[in-house]
Design an enzyme around this catalytic site. Structure first.
Site: not given
Lengths: 223, 223
Positions: B177-179, B183, B207
């Site tokens: 996962y990221c932003r 993303c 997140y």
DNA sequence: CGACTATTCAAAGACTTCTTTGAATAGTCC
DNA sequence: GGACTATTCAAAGAAGTCTTTGAATAGTCG
């Protein structure tokens, strides 16, 4: 994929939507359109701008898809493309109220002293409507009432309230509402009613907030 | 109260908040700041702008109260004033995605083909974390992991993933996962992992969406 | 089909915004 | 206290926005 140029273009795209709301006159238009569809001349009148300028701003809103149009006879009616746009407007207002330091002053200047205008919460009003011991007064312009209103409410646009007062029963509390927290029509109604010796309060928020809370609404037969 | 001039001023005030978001570079800044506080130089680097220009845009965000600062040593850290600002940003993105016709094209150009990147929902991942049969990989830059991450996630910034792969156990599914939904870091991670024969999926959203859904998070000791 | 008119468009001027460049400021930290 | 440096500020040019005015358009409706 994932390069700078396309990333900038994507975020420019998001920014275009913010730009659509980033003008006081367009913000006023959105605030009116949250109440329901209206034609250009009415909208121009609402925001006190020329028809040409109003049309210009409506085109700007349409360019990013925030509003859509339909024709009825010689009129073109603009409406918000979906409820989401109204929610975005509400989120924007809330952030402004919470964080923009000048907003207190601006709101106070426009709204005046509200300390003597008691508010009634939505949940409480919903109960009292069921109990039947309250009159709910929609003081917005007629077309907005027609587009949708609190179930059981009665339409008396604020300009007509003084002359229509006789038709409103005494000895029962009156709750007035209008467009939302930054709308003065219900305030003016409550002040007038109290001066005439009626028990009156203002609904917390306005029609869009009521609807968003999934409380009962009704509207005049749709085409 | 209730006159034209003060009404226009009030709505100009709301519009100022929209204006703060109404620029691609400022939108990128907000998108980074939703992950947590960062100092000016880092932010300049993130949005590929000069420090002077980044500072200029940060001042614009600060002028309407969307961001605040704190000093730590010689650095000045900017952060969103409250979660509400992140929610406004999310609402703006959603409206853009739903209504702005060009956004599909822009997003496709930046994100590339996502059809082969399977997503896992937040609820499902939360269950699997409890069951312990999954590795959660945070591929954002270190400072963002430090500011807050999914409880139990492991930090491997995307640039280091290729070289750190040995340290990641085989025979267990990986979720990156990221932003957020726009993303590409988690996309790149999943593509890399699959090329190396690992079972990998991308978390739906990022997140901030996880946190907003009240799912378990943790962060490195705050000062 | 033709008069009518609601809405949109175009042009122009005043004003604001964005980026770059280079300098100023204001803190830190030895 | 003085060197250092992260950040902000100022100026200037290019580009974009807003409003006004007057004309054009494209529908309707008799």
């Amino acid at each position: 994929m994932g390069d700078r140029v396309t990333k900038d273009a994507l975020f420019d795209g998001f920014a275009e939507v913010a730009k659509a709301m980033a003008n006081g006159r367009r913000a006023e238009l959105v605030d009116v359109l949250v109440q329901g569809e209206r034609h250009v001349e009415e909208l121009a009148d609402e925001i006190s701008q020329s028809v040409a300028n109003t049309s210009f701003h409506l085109r700007a809103l349409a360019a990013t898809g925030l509003v859509t149009t339909r024709r009825d006879g010689t009129r073109i009616y603009y409406r918000l493309t979906s409820d989401r746009v109204g929610e975005l407007w509400a989120a924007l207002r809330d952030v402004a109220a919470a964080h923009h330091s000048e907003l207190d002053t601006l709101a106070a200047a426009y709204l005046g002293d509200r300390s003597r205008l008691e508010e009634i919460g939505r949940a409480e009003l919903a109960d009292r409507i069921v109990a039947g011991d309250v009159i709910v007064l929609d003081v917005r312009p007629r077309p907005e009432f027609a587009a949708g209103h609190i179930a059981g409410a009665r339409s008396i646009p604020i300009e007509q309230l003084a002359e229509s007062l006789k038709a409103v029963p005494r000895d029962i509390e009156i709750v007035a509402y209008c467009r939302g927290p930054y709308c003065v029509m219900a305030d003016d109604a409550v002040r007038l009613l109290r001066r005439r010796g009626r028990a009156a309060r203002r609904l917390e928020g306005g029609y869009p907030e009521w609807r968003r809370a999934q409380l009962p609404v009704e509207s005049e037969a749709a085409p």
